[in-house]
Design a protein around this motif. Structure first.
Motif, PDB file in Angstrom:
ATOM      1  N   PRO A  69       0.814  -1.219   0.000  1.00 42.60           N
ATOM      2  CA  PRO A  69       0.000   0.000   0.000  1.00 42.60           C
ATOM      3  C   PRO A  69       0.844   1.264   0.000  1.00 42.60           C
ATOM      4  O   PRO A  69       2.007   1.268   0.432  1.00 42.60           O
ATOM      5  CB  PRO A  69      -0.807  -0.119   1.300  1.00 42.60           C
ATOM      6  CG  PRO A  69       0.035  -0.961   2.191  1.00 42.60           C
ATOM      7  CD  PRO A  69       0.774  -1.913   1.295  1.00 42.60           C
ATOM      8  N   GLY A  70       0.234   2.338  -0.499  1.00 40.78           N
ATOM      9  CA  GLY A  70       0.820   3.670  -0.396  1.00 40.78           C
ATOM     10  C   GLY A  70      -0.071   4.553   0.460  1.00 40.78           C
ATOM     11  O   GLY A  70      -1.155   4.135   0.893  1.00 40.78           O
ATOM     12  N   ASN A  71       0.358   5.768   0.703  1.00 38.90           N
ATOM     13  CA  ASN A  71      -0.412   6.660   1.568  1.00 38.90           C
ATOM     14  C   ASN A  71      -1.794   6.964   0.995  1.00 38.90           C
ATOM     15  O   ASN A  71      -2.749   7.184   1.742  1.00 38.90           O
ATOM     16  CB  ASN A  71       0.355   7.952   1.831  1.00 38.90           C
ATOM     17  CG  ASN A  71       0.767   8.663   0.555  1.00 38.90           C
ATOM     18  OD1 ASN A  71       1.655   8.185  -0.154  1.00 38.90           O
ATOM     19  ND2 ASN A  71       0.141   9.794   0.255  1.00 38.90           N
ATOM     20  N   HIS A  90      -8.188  -1.993   0.859  1.00 31.58           N
ATOM     21  CA  HIS A  90      -6.994  -2.576   0.240  1.00 31.58           C
ATOM     22  C   HIS A  90      -6.986  -4.091   0.434  1.00 31.58           C
ATOM     23  O   HIS A  90      -6.747  -4.856  -0.511  1.00 31.58           O
ATOM     24  CB  HIS A  90      -5.738  -1.952   0.859  1.00 31.58           C
ATOM     25  CG  HIS A  90      -4.452  -2.471   0.277  1.00 31.58           C
ATOM     26  ND1 HIS A  90      -3.907  -3.678   0.637  1.00 31.58           N
ATOM     27  CD2 HIS A  90      -3.612  -1.946  -0.644  1.00 31.58           C
ATOM     28  CE1 HIS A  90      -2.790  -3.886  -0.027  1.00 31.58           C
ATOM     29  NE2 HIS A  90      -2.589  -2.845  -0.813  1.00 31.58           N
ATOM     30  N   GLN A  91      -7.262  -4.541   1.649  1.00 32.10           N
ATOM     31  CA  GLN A  91      -7.223  -5.971   1.938  1.00 32.10           C
ATOM     32  C   GLN A  91      -8.367  -6.709   1.259  1.00 32.10           C
ATOM     33  O   GLN A  91      -8.229  -7.872   0.872  1.00 32.10           O
ATOM     34  CB  GLN A  91      -7.233  -6.191   3.440  1.00 32.10           C
ATOM     35  CG  GLN A  91      -5.926  -5.733   4.102  1.00 32.10           C
ATOM     36  CD  GLN A  91      -5.975  -5.775   5.612  1.00 32.10           C
ATOM     37  OE1 GLN A  91      -6.935  -5.288   6.217  1.00 32.10           O
ATOM     38  NE2 GLN A  91      -4.954  -6.347   6.220  1.00 32.10           N
ATOM     39  N   ALA A  96      -5.150 -10.100   2.827  1.00 31.33           N
ATOM     40  CA  ALA A  96      -4.850  -9.608   4.167  1.00 31.33           C
ATOM     41  C   ALA A  96      -3.397  -9.188   4.345  1.00 31.33           C
ATOM     42  O   ALA A  96      -3.099  -8.331   5.180  1.00 31.33           O
ATOM     43  CB  ALA A  96      -5.198 -10.686   5.199  1.00 31.33           C
ATOM     44  N   GLU A  97      -2.488  -9.780   3.577  1.00 32.42           N
ATOM     45  CA  GLU A  97      -1.061  -9.531   3.776  1.00 32.42           C
ATOM     46  C   GLU A  97      -0.664  -8.154   3.237  1.00 32.42           C
ATOM     47  O   GLU A  97      -0.783  -7.890   2.039  1.00 32.42           O
ATOM     48  CB  GLU A  97      -0.236 -10.617   3.087  1.00 32.42           C
ATOM     49  CG  GLU A  97       1.264 -10.459   3.275  1.00 32.42           C
ATOM     50  CD  GLU A  97       1.675 -10.414   4.728  1.00 32.42           C
ATOM     51  OE1 GLU A  97       2.072  -9.321   5.180  1.00 32.42           O
ATOM     52  OE2 GLU A  97       1.568 -11.460   5.397  1.00 32.42           O
ATOM     53  N   LEU A  98      -0.198  -7.283   4.123  1.00 33.39           N
ATOM     54  CA  LEU A  98       0.222  -5.940   3.729  1.00 33.39           C
ATOM     55  C   LEU A  98       1.718  -5.867   3.427  1.00 33.39           C
ATOM     56  O   LEU A  98       2.193  -4.852   2.916  1.00 33.39           O
ATOM     57  CB  LEU A  98      -0.118  -4.934   4.831  1.00 33.39           C
ATOM     58  CG  LEU A  98      -1.607  -4.782   5.153  1.00 33.39           C
ATOM     59  CD1 LEU A  98      -1.801  -3.867   6.361  1.00 33.39           C
ATOM     60  CD2 LEU A  98      -2.376  -4.250   3.943  1.00 33.39           C
ATOM     61  N   GLU A  99       2.443  -6.929   3.772  1.00 31.66           N
ATOM     62  CA  GLU A  99       3.880  -6.979   3.498  1.00 31.66           C
ATOM     63  C   GLU A  99       4.208  -8.303   2.800  1.00 31.66           C
ATOM     64  O   GLU A  99       4.862  -9.181   3.354  1.00 31.66           O
ATOM     65  CB  GLU A  99       4.675  -6.821   4.798  1.00 31.66           C
ATOM     66  CG  GLU A  99       4.427  -5.478   5.465  1.00 31.66           C
ATOM     67  CD  GLU A  99       5.345  -5.222   6.648  1.00 31.66           C
ATOM     68  OE1 GLU A  99       5.999  -4.173   6.663  1.00 31.66           O
ATOM     69  OE2 GLU A  99       5.391  -6.075   7.555  1.00 31.66           O
ATOM     70  N   PRO A 100       3.727  -8.447   1.570  1.00 32.81           N
ATOM     71  CA  PRO A 100       3.897  -9.708   0.852  1.00 32.81           C
ATOM     72  C   PRO A 100       5.353  -9.921   0.433  1.00 32.81           C
ATOM     73  O   PRO A 100       6.163  -8.984   0.403  1.00 32.81           O
ATOM     74  CB  PRO A 100       2.993  -9.539  -0.366  1.00 32.81           C
ATOM     75  CG  PRO A 100       2.981  -8.059  -0.600  1.00 32.81           C
ATOM     76  CD  PRO A 100       3.019  -7.438   0.766  1.00 32.81           C
TER      77      PRO A 100
END
Length: 283
Positions: A69-71, A90-91, A96-100
């Motif tokens: 994601p970005g701001n 986003h999810q 669910a993973e924000l740091e893939p």
């Protein structure tokens, strides 16, 4: 050879249909092994904007995409959602993973969520994130290209962009360099460039490059800089003394041809090679 496509800041909600179609044609003619999306997928984190983004990435078929994601992917005007469910849309679209992460025989790509709901647009990397990424980098094999993906840049080319620098970069970059990182790729400022971080940060133990992408699809281009994406080509040649080679190409959208065209090529030295990056212009 492994081919990676970096798309950043498409800002769905401000995307240009002709540019979207041109990017689809580029991907068809040059299928990547992985698409790296370095943030700001949407303009205002709305459901319909994420749905449009998801629909575009679904056209890639089996091609994997690593999305951070970005701001702009956190609600700005919906204060409740920003505070309590900042990543819900986003999810819903990207999981669910924000740091893939992505790993193959030849590459290791690690996503870092540098957004913070309590910041307006600035990004931050925590010590916990620094340590997590370092541990993964240290587990890489000698042949793998090691890439860290952030949204905000860790280095800039112009003084007016310094306010956009990633908070915590001073501790993250040296630590990731010691752990074996080769590239840190990002976006945020809609300005494409490649910088040698080993010249920007003192006493880095290895060559480490910042690779920044412009906006891929949005009408929110910056000055004379139009839409662009990065193509990263990586190969391992056991017969070559250097062993590993990475080339970063910048492909810009051209109105005249209604297509993306290669405009710059950076041949980057890795792992302490003495030569500097050879930069040539094309077209």
């Amino acid at each position: 050879m492994t081919l990676l496509l970096q798309i950043s800041d498409p800002h769905f909600g401000t995307e240009q249909p002709r540019v979207v179609a041109a990017l689809s044609r580029l991907i068809e003619t040059m299928p990547p092994d992985l698409v790296i999306v370095s943030g700001d997928i949407t303009q205002r984190a709305r459901k319909r904007q994420f749905a449009a983004a998801r629909a575009f990435f679904d056209t890639l078929g089996a091609t994997p995409a690593l999305v951070v994601p970005g701001n702009h992917d956190i609600p700005l005007f919906n204060v409740f959602a920003r505070c309590f469910q900042p990543y819900a849309n986003h999810q819903r679209a990207f999981g669910a993973e924000l740091e893939p992460s992505f790993e193959s025989r030849d590459v290791m790509v690690l996503g870092v969520n540098t957004t913070r709901p309590y910041r307006h647009k600035d990004g931050e990397v925590s010590m916990q994130q620094v340590k997590r990424v370092s541990a993964r980098l240290e587990s890489a094999t000698a042949r793998q290209l090691r890439i860290v993906v952030t949204h905000q840049p860790v280095a800039v080319t112009r003084a007016q962009d310094e306010d956009n620098l990633l908070h915590g970069r001073e501790r993250a970059v040296p630590r990731w360099a010691r752990a074996g990182a080769d590239l840190i790729v990002g976006g945020h400022i809609h300005l494409p460039y490649v910088l040698p971080l080993h010249d920007t940060f003192a006493n880095l133990p290895r060559r480490l490059w910042a690779v920044q992408a412009g906006t891929a699809l949005s009408s929110r281009t910056r000055g004379s800089i139009g839409n662009s994406v990065n193509v990263i080509r990586y190969c391992v040649d056991a017969s070559d003394a250097a062993g590993r080679r990475v080339v970063v190409e910048r492909w810009d959208y051209a109105d005249t041809g209604d297509r993306f065209e290669q405009r710059a090529k950076h041949d980057l030295a890795l792992d302490g090679a003495t030569q500097a990056a050879a930069v040539t212009s094309a077209g």
